[in-house]
Design a protein around this motif. Sequence first.
Motif, PDB file in Angstrom:
ATOM      1  N   PRO A 262       0.829  -1.212   0.000  1.00 16.81           N
ATOM      2  CA  PRO A 262       0.000   0.000   0.000  1.00 16.81           C
ATOM      3  C   PRO A 262       0.854   1.250   0.000  1.00 16.81           C
TER       4      PRO A 262
ATOM      5  N   GLY B 273      -6.934   4.422   8.409  1.00 14.16           N
ATOM      6  CA  GLY B 273      -6.281   3.269   7.819  1.00 14.16           C
ATOM      7  C   GLY B 273      -4.850   3.565   7.447  1.00 14.16           C
TER       8      GLY B 273
ATOM      9  N   GLU C 128      -1.535   1.421   8.673  1.00 13.07           N
ATOM     10  CA  GLU C 128      -0.609   0.871   7.683  1.00 13.07           C
ATOM     11  C   GLU C 128       0.798   1.410   7.900  1.00 13.07           C
TER      12      GLU C 128
ATOM     13  N   ARG D 128      -9.779  -3.673   9.394  1.00 13.96           N
ATOM     14  CA  ARG D 128      -8.536  -2.985   9.764  1.00 13.96           C
ATOM     15  C   ARG D 128      -7.397  -3.993   9.962  1.00 13.96           C
TER      16      ARG D 128
ATOM     17  N   ARG E 195      -5.881  -4.873   6.631  1.00 13.72           N
ATOM     18  CA  ARG E 195      -4.964  -3.877   6.066  1.00 13.72           C
ATOM     19  C   ARG E 195      -3.567  -4.032   6.651  1.00 13.72           C
TER      20      ARG E 195
END
Length: 408
Positions: free
Chosen positions: A53, A102, A106, A151, A154
């Motif tokens: 990501p 988020g 991350e 969550r 992620r």
Amino acid sequence: MRSRLPLLAIFPVTVLTIVLATPFVLGDHPVRWESGSALPRIVKDGSKDSTTPADDSSGTTPSSSAASSAADTLKVAKPWKAGMAQWGVQLYWEEEKKKRSGTFIEDQARKHAKYLIGLGANSVSLSFPFFTEGITSDELSAESKTPSPERLQRVLKVFEDAGFRTTLRPIMDEASLDPPTGWRGNIEPASRSAWFASYKKFLTPYLEVAEEEKANTFVIGTELNSLEGDAGWDALVASAEKTFSGEVAYDANWDNYVSGRINMPVSHLGVDAYFPVKVADTAPVETLVEGWNDWLDKKATGPLPNLTIAEAGIGAMTRAYHAPGDFYTKRAVNPQVQANWYKAVCQVVQERQMQGLYWWSIWFDDDPNTPPDDKVASRLDFAGRPQTEKAVKACFTSDYAGPGTTAQ
């Protein structure tokens, strides 16, 4: 076909009484709160895709005292493959801020991944809490401190993309159980059938996430001494296996591991190892190794290629060898006590040819590059303690390849 794990031990009554009483008095099940076995049936090769990501944070990540330049790529140097030793850490995630984005979680996951890569880790276990109302309650639930499946997914993806072997590990919070006498190992639900039905409802979304992200292991239960062997596990594990194609495991507490019969319909057994070794703070590593072997020999002598140390840790404080899992107490800081224990555990895992070990623990919201504030931090925290980090890195970068190999 699922294999049972019949683990028997014969104990003198006096010793058994002491062993079983110790966890309730000293706190051998160290989840921080604020107020051999059968061969694995399914093992994945650990291969992952490389999509990470995007990092849209404007901040920078501090470099770890344990990290090297290789960590900057956010890729495990030697990704885990079947048969390799699991060198990992329990990353405990308790939601502390509901509104954290988020992107924040991350970024935190990347920070931890970079730190663990610098230590030479190839595995990570994401432990997270679920809740009950009391010792006799048959209701289990997620609360505000429980990360949602979305969550958690992620965060799991960050570690998967970095090449880590991954485990999801829900663990019952003990705040409502009147610790230390009450703990997850002595719950007695009023209706066991209702308890298992409630647990299945809670677990299913997390099993779905584990399957979607191709996690390697899902720990179906941790330190639930009083429920081990219950017929309710058969249906629960069967349901879990329909949802999740990886390894379904159970992590036993150290007292039941050597003194009881662990009878669980799972693919793999881990053990949370916080047994006492009654020696002085100045004891050399060799003496601690002897203490570990004496304890393990109560179950079985020789190699233990089917066993994983799911939790190992100790407080960096005086007299910690007498109660390694005592997270309630804050005695004088003694980093050497912690570092020597870590060295001993690593040596035992290699000499007994185990599947690997996971250190307890790193708190998800913490910065692992920052030394712990010993006025408030748990003495079990090891991130930011240079002597312990050095011991961890030496362990994780050793020549031990895995079960069936010879430690170098």
